[in-house]
Design a protein around this motif. Structure first.
Motif, PDB file in Angstrom:
ATOM      1  N   SER A  43       0.757  -1.397   0.275  1.00 21.80           N
ATOM      2  CA  SER A  43       0.129   0.515  -0.340  1.00 21.80           C
ATOM      3  C   SER A  43       1.149   1.218  -0.095  1.00 21.80           C
ATOM      4  O   SER A  43       0.695   2.591  -0.610  1.00 21.80           O
ATOM      5  CB  SER A  43      -0.780   0.421   0.695  1.00 21.80           C
ATOM      6  OG  SER A  43      -1.603  -1.213   1.437  1.00 21.80           O
ATOM      7  N   GLN A  87      -7.547   0.548  -0.745  1.00 25.07           N
ATOM      8  CA  GLN A  87      -7.827  -0.701  -0.051  1.00 25.07           C
ATOM      9  C   GLN A  87      -9.032  -0.560   1.091  1.00 25.07           C
ATOM     10  O   GLN A  87      -9.783  -1.503   1.043  1.00 25.07           O
ATOM     11  CB  GLN A  87      -6.035  -1.235   0.636  1.00 25.07           C
ATOM     12  CG  GLN A  87      -6.329  -2.302   1.413  1.00 25.07           C
ATOM     13  CD  GLN A  87      -5.126  -2.744   2.041  1.00 25.07           C
ATOM     14  OE1 GLN A  87      -4.112  -2.180   1.634  1.00 25.07           O
ATOM     15  NE2 GLN A  87      -5.181  -3.564   2.739  1.00 25.07           N
ATOM     16  N   ASP A 168      -5.921  -1.356  -4.984  1.00 25.09           N
ATOM     17  CA  ASP A 168      -4.896  -1.639  -4.501  1.00 25.09           C
ATOM     18  C   ASP A 168      -5.349  -2.422  -3.624  1.00 25.09           C
ATOM     19  O   ASP A 168      -7.078  -2.234  -2.675  1.00 25.09           O
ATOM     20  CB  ASP A 168      -4.401  -0.278  -3.107  1.00 25.09           C
ATOM     21  CG  ASP A 168      -4.255  -1.494  -1.691  1.00 25.09           C
ATOM     22  OD1 ASP A 168      -3.666  -2.427  -2.069  1.00 25.09           O
ATOM     23  OD2 ASP A 168      -3.119  -0.601  -1.252  1.00 25.09           O
ATOM     24  N   GLU A 169      -5.364  -3.863  -3.636  1.00 26.37           N
ATOM     25  CA  GLU A 169      -6.667  -4.711  -2.421  1.00 26.37           C
ATOM     26  C   GLU A 169      -8.299  -4.715  -2.627  1.00 26.37           C
ATOM     27  O   GLU A 169      -9.198  -5.179  -2.100  1.00 26.37           O
ATOM     28  CB  GLU A 169      -6.652  -5.674  -1.550  1.00 26.37           C
ATOM     29  CG  GLU A 169      -4.717  -5.370  -1.004  1.00 26.37           C
ATOM     30  CD  GLU A 169      -4.583  -6.869   0.812  1.00 26.37           C
ATOM     31  OE1 GLU A 169      -5.837  -7.033   1.059  1.00 26.37           O
ATOM     32  OE2 GLU A 169      -3.929  -6.235   0.446  1.00 26.37           O
TER      33      GLU A 169
HETATM   34 MG    MG Z   1      -2.411  -3.067   1.808  1.00 28.13          MG
END
Ligand code: MG
Ligand code: ADP
Length: 250
Positions: A43, A87, A168-169
Motif C-alpha cells: 500500500s 484498499q 489496491d486489494e
Molecule cells: Mg496494503
C-alpha cells in the motif's frame, strides 16, 4: 508509461524507510500484479506512486509518460491520468456520489461536465456494476457495505477514465459475484482503452484469473524479490512466500 527507478521512500512522521531500492517498469497496456506478505510495503508503494503526503521519496525517480513526477501533487497526477482504487475507500459525509463525480471529472478535465452525457454514463455504469440506483445520491461510501465501497471505486474509475490504474486489494471484502462484476467492468474498460496500464495489488490469484497479468512480482520488505508470470501467483497460493526467492519457474 510508468517507471520506478531505485526508489527509496520513508514515512514522513517517523522517517522509517519502507521502500528500499525498488525498481519497476510498467509499459503501455500492460497489467502487473504485486503480491507480498502483510506489511511488505504494497500500500505504501501505491501511495508513493500517487504522491500521498504521508510518504517521502528520499532517492530514486518516478517517471510517468516520460516526465519525472517525484514532486508532483496528487491532484496533478490524477490529471495526468493516474488513478487508485483504495484498499480502504474513504467515507465523505455530506457529499453525494453524484456531486463528487461531477466535480472530480471537471477538475480532471478542466472543463464543465456535459450533464446529459454524464448522467447517461453514470446510469449505464451503475447498471453494469449492479449497484443500487439511489447510491449516487447518498454520501460517498457512507453506510456502504464493503462490496458497495469497492464497486464505487470501480464506478469512479469508469467515470474518470484513467490511463494508469492501481487496484489496491480490490478483492478484499468482495463476495465472488461482486468480484466478478468488478473485474468484468474493468476488463470492458481495458478493452475499450487498450493502452491503459494496471497495477493489481492482491493476495489471491482469483482476481488475476479475470484480469490477466503480464507479470507477477513479489514484494518483500520494500523490494521486489521475484518476478514471474501468472504461475507465480498460483505457486504462492499453494506454498506461501517462504522459499520464493530461490524458486525457479519451469
Ligand atoms: Mg496494503
Ligand atoms: P502492505 O500494504 O504490504 O500490507 P503497508 O505498505 O501498508 O504494507 O505497510 C508497510 C509498513 O509500513 C507496515 O509496517 C506499516 O505499519 C507501516 N506504515 C505504512 N504507512 C504508515 C504510516 N502512515 N504511519 C506509520 N506506519 C506506516
Amino acid at each position: 508509461m510508468l517507471e520506478l527507478k531505485n526508489i527509496h521512500a520513508v514515512i514522513c512522521d517517523n522517517k522509517k524507510e519502507i521502500l528500499k531500492d525498488l525498481n519497476l517498469t510498467i509499459g503501455d497496456g500492460e497489467v502487473h500484479a504485486i503480491m507480498g506478505p502483510n506489511g511488505a510495503g504494497k500500500s505504501t508503494l501505491s501511495k508513493v506512486i500517487m504522491g500521498h503526503y504521508s510518504y517521502k521519496i528520499t532517492s530514486g525517480d518516478i517517471i510517468f509518460d516520460g516526465k519525472n513526477i517525484n514532486d508532483l501533487e496528487t491532484y496533478k497526477r490524477a490529471r495526468l491520468g493516474m488513478f487508485i482504487a483504495m484498499q480502504d475507500p474513504t467515507v465523505i459525509d455530506g457529499v453525494s456520489s453524484i456531486e463528487f463525480l461531477k466535480e472530480a471529472i471537471s477538475e480532471k478535465t478542466g472543463e464543465k461536465v456535459n450533464l446529459y452525457s454524464f448522467i447517461k454514463d453514470i446510469e449505464k455504469n451503475i447498471k453494469d456494476l449492479n449497484l443500487r440506483d439511489d447510491m449516487i445520491h447518498r454520501s460517498v461510501n457512507s453506510g456502504f457495505s464493503g462490496g458497495e465501497k469497492k464497486k464505487n471505486e470501480v464506478l469512479q474509475l469508469k467515470m474518470l477514465k484513467p490511463s494508469f490504474i492501481i487496484l489496491d486489494e480490490l478483492d478484499s471484502g468482495l463476495d465472488v459475484d461482486s468480484l466478478r462484476e468488478c473485474c468484468l467492468n474493468i476488463n470492458n474498460y481495458l478493452n475499450e482503452n487498450p493502452k491503459t496500464s494496471v497495477l493489481i495489488i492482491t493476495h489471491y490469484p482469483k482476481i488475476l484469473s479475470y484480469i490477466k497479468p503480464n507479470y507477477v512480482h513479489v514484494l518483500e520488505d520494500g523490494k521486489i524479490v521475484k518476478t514471474g508470470s501468472h504461475e507465480l501467483a498460483l505457486f504462492i497460493e499453494k506454498n506461501g512466500y517462504t522459499g520464493i526467492k530461490e524458486m525457479v519457474e519451469e
